[in-house]
Scaffold this active site. Sequence first.
Site, short mmCIF file in Angstrom:
data_model
loop_
_atom_site.label_atom_id
_atom_site.label_comp_id
_atom_site.label_asym_id
_atom_site.label_seq_id
_atom_site.Cartn_x
_atom_site.Cartn_y
_atom_site.Cartn_z
CB CYS A 72 -0.89 -0.02 1.24
SG CYS A 72 -1.87 1.47 1.42
CB CYS A 81 -0.82 -1.82 7.69
SG CYS A 81 -2.31 -2.48 6.94
CE1 TYR A 321 -15.83 -9.73 30.03
CE2 TYR A 321 -15.27 -12.01 30.47
CZ TYR A 321 -15.32 -10.69 30.88
OH TYR A 321 -14.86 -10.35 32.12
CB CYS A 454 -7.84 -9.05 21.61
SG CYS A 454 -8.86 -8.11 22.73
N1 SAH Z 1 -16.57 -14.18 21.88
C1 SAH Z 1 -17.12 -13.29 20.89
C2 SAH Z 1 -16.93 -11.81 21.17
C3 SAH Z 1 -15.76 -11.36 21.97
S1 SAH Z 1 -15.50 -9.62 21.98
C4 SAH Z 1 -16.62 -13.66 19.51
O1 SAH Z 1 -15.68 -14.40 19.36
O2 SAH Z 1 -17.20 -13.19 18.53
C5 SAH Z 1 -15.80 -9.21 23.66
C6 SAH Z 1 -17.26 -9.08 24.01
O3 SAH Z 1 -17.36 -8.80 25.40
C7 SAH Z 1 -17.99 -7.95 23.30
O4 SAH Z 1 -19.11 -8.48 22.66
C8 SAH Z 1 -18.40 -7.00 24.45
O5 SAH Z 1 -19.66 -6.38 24.23
C9 SAH Z 1 -18.47 -7.94 25.61
N2 SAH Z 1 -18.29 -7.38 26.96
C10 SAH Z 1 -17.54 -6.31 27.33
N3 SAH Z 1 -17.55 -6.17 28.66
C11 SAH Z 1 -18.33 -7.17 29.17
C12 SAH Z 1 -18.70 -7.55 30.50
N4 SAH Z 1 -18.28 -6.88 31.56
N5 SAH Z 1 -19.48 -8.65 30.64
C13 SAH Z 1 -19.91 -9.34 29.56
N6 SAH Z 1 -19.59 -9.01 28.27
C14 SAH Z 1 -18.81 -7.93 28.09
#
Ligand code: SAH
Length: 589
Positions: A72, A81, A321, A454
Amino acid sequence: MFQKNMELQLQIEDMSVNGEGIGKSDGVTFFVKDTVIGDQVLVKVIKMKKRYGYARLLKVISPSSYRVEPLCEYWRQCGGCQIQALDYMQQLHYKEEKVRNNLRRIGGFSIADTEKKEQGILFHPIIGMEKPFFYRNKAQFPIGMDKNGKIITGFYAARSHNIIASRNCYLGVEINEKILNLVIAFMERYQITAYDERTGKGLVRHILIRFGFVTEEIMVCLVVNGNSLPHAKLLIEELKKINGMTSIVLNVNQKNTNVILGEEMINLWGQNYITDYIGEVKYQISPLSFYQVNPVQTKRLYETVLNYAGLTGKETVWDLYCGIGTISIFLAQRAKQVYGVEVVVPAIADARNNAKINGIENVEFFVGKAEEVLPAFYEEYTRGTQKFVKDIELPANTEDVRSQIEIADKGAAKERNMLQPDVVVVDPPRKGCDEKCLETIVKVSPARVVYVSCDPATLARDLKYLCEKGYEVREVQPVDMFPQTVHVETVCLLSKLHSDQHIEVELQMDELDLTAAESKATYEEIKDYVLEHSGLKVSSLYIAQVKEKCGIIERVNYNLPKSENSRQPKCPPEKEVAIREALEYFRMI
Ligand code: SAH
């Protein structure tokens, strides 16, 4: 010694967590964006701090053998990036090291190394991509105007809202460019205006494109500052001609905000979602849904989670989550029962729908914070009453949980057994798990915990906590979900230690005779954290002074002055701020 605008030569010896090259001159560390390890460069100082500085790359004098020509032409301006100039194999190495270093420094773990005959955690080589470009299934292009009033689209320059005109991003799918060309030509022809952030006038703000890698379905969503799109029919006629076009929608966003999407959707043509698969599982994705952006690597990530969960069909799994339930549903294929917990209400609506369209019945979803829902269940579980859920004291924002779990009231004893998790999966945002959540995981005592992260720094912190409370890290698997960027995803398997081993751990803690807060991070770990995050070197004395100020310790045993009037250096304010940050990070204050 060094001043702003000074030019100097540097040898880049390392790379920072943000992807900048690191070089030293006369003992002073410089961070230089756009350089890679092994480069010899000419730079100009742009900012000096006491012990370190930032410099801008002027010229690569002698390129590193790891330097590659970025695809790019805008990679330096964009900032999306950060490490595109680094050879992909070396990017993978960089990410692996990032995870390793965090586990060692913040977590205090040893990592197995067969070559060096070192024992420790089993650390697998990172799972990279065969083709580390064109991997994103979602792209959001801002629309604006250039100096001459011409409509442009592209991406925001790093840390700004200036649009750099480019219709071709190498991380997205190739069809994006064709769609952008069509939409912009349509806007020009019918004099449809671009939104202007400064005045709040103009119609089209963003173009969001989603692409299903398995189904090849396409969604085009125009984010507009209004309720309709003039001549929409003509645009639809054009877009429909593109193979795979499935969904054309408007998203209404009339707020003066940086948030891209508004809440209201208007369907223009086709469905208001596209469908895609991860493995055998089908997902419906709307413009507002959170969905992993790299589907190829997501499949590998989830397979690792499934493997680590070690399911035989008899297990109860909690997926904390859970987002739109992707992992929950993936695991439900092999578990007895899965419970998902997520704080965002529409995500849970998507999750339930996804379970339904896959005909999966052994999964239930709850809205609420993981750190509130899990303890609420735990309390009820240990109380062991027949009333079970009806009495449960749920946090205010979890009304939804109440109605959900009343169903479970039917057979309390049986359900209680179902609730006791064999496996807990967590996939928190970057800040990691709330301590209350970790504390409850330890209490409910699942045989296995699978941690998807992450951010390796908060991962290391949370693993350390779990390992102090009777768990052991078995395996670590980094996955490259975001090639060309500095981000790295990691999956870890923890399992419960046998109780005799657990006692041993507790004894060790006892022997150290530390207060609970003191035990959380060693002075060395705090020093490392401060150095990494603010570039400052701090002494144990300064740390002790700040701890004392925060009421964590009474400083009786640390470098006491020999006599009343002997002078001790005082921690300077900027170091105090940095140390406090570290203490907060380690949850000591
Ligand atoms: N496991 C899923 C998403 C993970 S991202 C996948 O693989 O697609 C992290 C997620 O945690 C997000 O959806 C966010 O809204 C949620 N989140 C953030 N803080 C939270 C909390 N205190 N309790 C529950 N969920 C939460």
